[in-house]
Motif scaffolding. Structure first.
Motif, PDB file in Angstrom:
ATOM      1  N   THR A 247       0.827  -1.208   0.000  1.00  0.00           N
ATOM      2  CA  THR A 247       0.000   0.000   0.000  1.00  0.00           C
ATOM      3  C   THR A 247       0.857   1.252   0.000  1.00  0.00           C
ATOM      4  O   THR A 247       0.585   2.214  -0.739  1.00  0.00           O
ATOM      5  CB  THR A 247      -0.926  -0.001   1.225  1.00  0.00           C
ATOM      6  OG1 THR A 247      -1.788  -1.141   1.161  1.00  0.00           O
ATOM      7  CG2 THR A 247      -1.766   1.264   1.279  1.00  0.00           C
TER       8      THR A 247
ATOM      9  N   LYS B 156       2.648   1.746  -3.367  1.00  0.00           N
ATOM     10  CA  LYS B 156       1.678   2.215  -4.364  1.00  0.00           C
ATOM     11  C   LYS B 156       1.423   3.712  -4.192  1.00  0.00           C
ATOM     12  O   LYS B 156       1.371   4.467  -5.181  1.00  0.00           O
ATOM     13  CB  LYS B 156       0.368   1.432  -4.225  1.00  0.00           C
ATOM     14  CG  LYS B 156      -0.677   1.789  -5.265  1.00  0.00           C
ATOM     15  CD  LYS B 156      -1.921   0.917  -5.104  1.00  0.00           C
ATOM     16  CE  LYS B 156      -2.982   1.270  -6.132  1.00  0.00           C
ATOM     17  NZ  LYS B 156      -4.201   0.426  -5.979  1.00  0.00           N
ATOM     18  N   GLU B 157       1.287   4.152  -2.959  1.00  0.00           N
ATOM     19  CA  GLU B 157       1.070   5.577  -2.677  1.00  0.00           C
ATOM     20  C   GLU B 157       2.260   6.413  -3.138  1.00  0.00           C
ATOM     21  O   GLU B 157       2.087   7.458  -3.787  1.00  0.00           O
ATOM     22  CB  GLU B 157       0.870   5.764  -1.164  1.00  0.00           C
ATOM     23  CG  GLU B 157       0.872   7.215  -0.697  1.00  0.00           C
ATOM     24  CD  GLU B 157       1.143   7.349   0.792  1.00  0.00           C
ATOM     25  OE1 GLU B 157       1.860   8.285   1.177  1.00  0.00           O
ATOM     26  OE2 GLU B 157       0.638   6.508   1.566  1.00  0.00           O
TER      27      GLU B 157
ATOM     28  N   ARG C 189       4.596   5.669  -5.372  1.00  0.00           N
ATOM     29  CA  ARG C 189       4.732   5.659  -6.831  1.00  0.00           C
ATOM     30  C   ARG C 189       3.694   6.565  -7.491  1.00  0.00           C
ATOM     31  O   ARG C 189       3.985   7.222  -8.496  1.00  0.00           O
ATOM     32  CB  ARG C 189       4.601   4.238  -7.347  1.00  0.00           C
ATOM     33  CG  ARG C 189       5.814   3.357  -7.034  1.00  0.00           C
ATOM     34  CD  ARG C 189       5.590   1.930  -7.484  1.00  0.00           C
ATOM     35  NE  ARG C 189       6.783   1.104  -7.292  1.00  0.00           N
ATOM     36  CZ  ARG C 189       6.818  -0.208  -7.487  1.00  0.00           C
ATOM     37  NH1 ARG C 189       5.717  -0.854  -7.890  1.00  0.00           N
ATOM     38  NH2 ARG C 189       7.929  -0.885  -7.286  1.00  0.00           N
ATOM     39  N   ALA C 190       2.494   6.587  -6.918  1.00  0.00           N
ATOM     40  CA  ALA C 190       1.447   7.462  -7.472  1.00  0.00           C
ATOM     41  C   ALA C 190       1.847   8.926  -7.382  1.00  0.00           C
ATOM     42  O   ALA C 190       1.405   9.751  -8.193  1.00  0.00           O
ATOM     43  CB  ALA C 190       0.135   7.224  -6.725  1.00  0.00           C
ATOM     44  N   ASP C 191       2.704   9.238  -6.411  1.00  0.00           N
ATOM     45  CA  ASP C 191       3.181  10.608  -6.253  1.00  0.00           C
ATOM     46  C   ASP C 191       4.489  10.864  -7.004  1.00  0.00           C
ATOM     47  O   ASP C 191       5.116  11.906  -6.827  1.00  0.00           O
ATOM     48  CB  ASP C 191       3.389  10.923  -4.766  1.00  0.00           C
ATOM     49  CG  ASP C 191       2.071  11.150  -4.039  1.00  0.00           C
ATOM     50  OD1 ASP C 191       1.067  11.455  -4.719  1.00  0.00           O
ATOM     51  OD2 ASP C 191       2.041  11.035  -2.805  1.00  0.00           O
ATOM     52  N   GLY C 192       4.895   9.890  -7.803  1.00  0.00           N
ATOM     53  CA  GLY C 192       6.069  10.095  -8.643  1.00  0.00           C
ATOM     54  C   GLY C 192       7.376   9.600  -8.085  1.00  0.00           C
ATOM     55  O   GLY C 192       8.436   9.809  -8.694  1.00  0.00           O
TER      56      GLY C 192
END
Length: 256
Positions: free
Chosen positions: A49, A52-53, A55-58
């Protein structure tokens, strides 16, 4: 998250105990400062989790499930870092364990072994492969999590105090031994900080919260990110002349 040329830009960092608390906060702080991170803990669902967070923020983030009590696990975690990111520049050895305080003469060996195997052997198991990896690339920076209980005898279980003092000793000897190889080794000594363990303790013993907060001049507990900021600074080149130090991050608790 806006990636920028932060204090850890381009560095590869390994963080243990990364599934919650200070470790998870460090993942966010380190990536905000530009690091590529390998997150290590036992709880894979939480690591997934968090990665994933990030990576979603770059951010560039990956994880490895491992137990710091196992030397083989930590060798594998460091090797996975090298295989995934190519090098290891920084490490935050943050995983730890605690038990409820009981009188020393009533505490059993199981509690003692848990504390020592996680907090002391765990740091030992991390340091060896981390240092080995850094020797191949010309240096790096390591931060170990001690505690104010590693500086003074606080109101926690005796084995925890002994273990956190031992972390300070390991930090000093590693700093001296590897300074000629451009590897800096420091420790942080957090005071009262928000965590699963602390929140659970205050839920079960509500009267303890005010007393614990009053143990420092700032009269509050730290947010995990406040502790992580200190670790990030020590891992960065901004702390280039700091090694062998134990930095209290305790709201002034050890000044009293």
């Amino acid at each position: 998250m806006t990636q920028h040329q932060g204090s850890l830009a381009g560095k590869v960092a390994l963080i243990t105990g990364a599934s919650s608390g200070i470790g998870a906060a460090a993942a966010r702080v380190f990536t905000r400062e530009g690091a590529h991170v390998m997150l290590v803990a036992r709880r894979e669902d939480r690591l997934q989790t968090l990665v994933k967070e990030l990576r979603a923020d770059g951010a560039q983030a990956s994880y490895c499930t491992a137990d710091v009590q196992s030397a083989a696990d930590m060798r594998r975690a460091v090797q996975q870092t090298l295989d995934t990111h190519g090098r290891l520049d920084a490490a935050f050895n943050n995983a730890g364990a605690a038990v409820e305080k009981t009188p020393l003469h009533l505490m059993d060996d199981t509690a003692y072994d848990l504390i020592m195997d996680t907090n002391v052997r765990g740091v030992w198991n991390c340091l060896r492969p981390e240092i080995g990896a850094m020797l191949t690339t010309g240096g790096g920076a390591i931060v170990n999590t001690s505690s104010v209980a590693g500086l003074v005898a606080t109101s926690v279980a005796a084995p925890y105090i002994a273990a956190k003092h031992a972390v300070v000793g390991l930090t000093k000897v590693a700093a001296v031994e590897y300074a000629p190889h451009h590897i800096r080794v420091n420790a942080i000594a957090p005071g009262l900080a928000r965590s699963e363990m602390v929140e659970d303790w205050f839920t079960r013993f509500p009267a303890q919260e005010a007393k614990s907060k009053a143990s420092s001049p700032q009269n509050r507990m730290a947010e995990p990110e406040e502790i992580a900021e200190a670790a990030a600074w020590l891992c960065s080149d901004r702390a280039s002349f700091v090694t062998g130090a134990t930095l209290p991050v305790d709201g002034g608790a050890t000044t009293w």
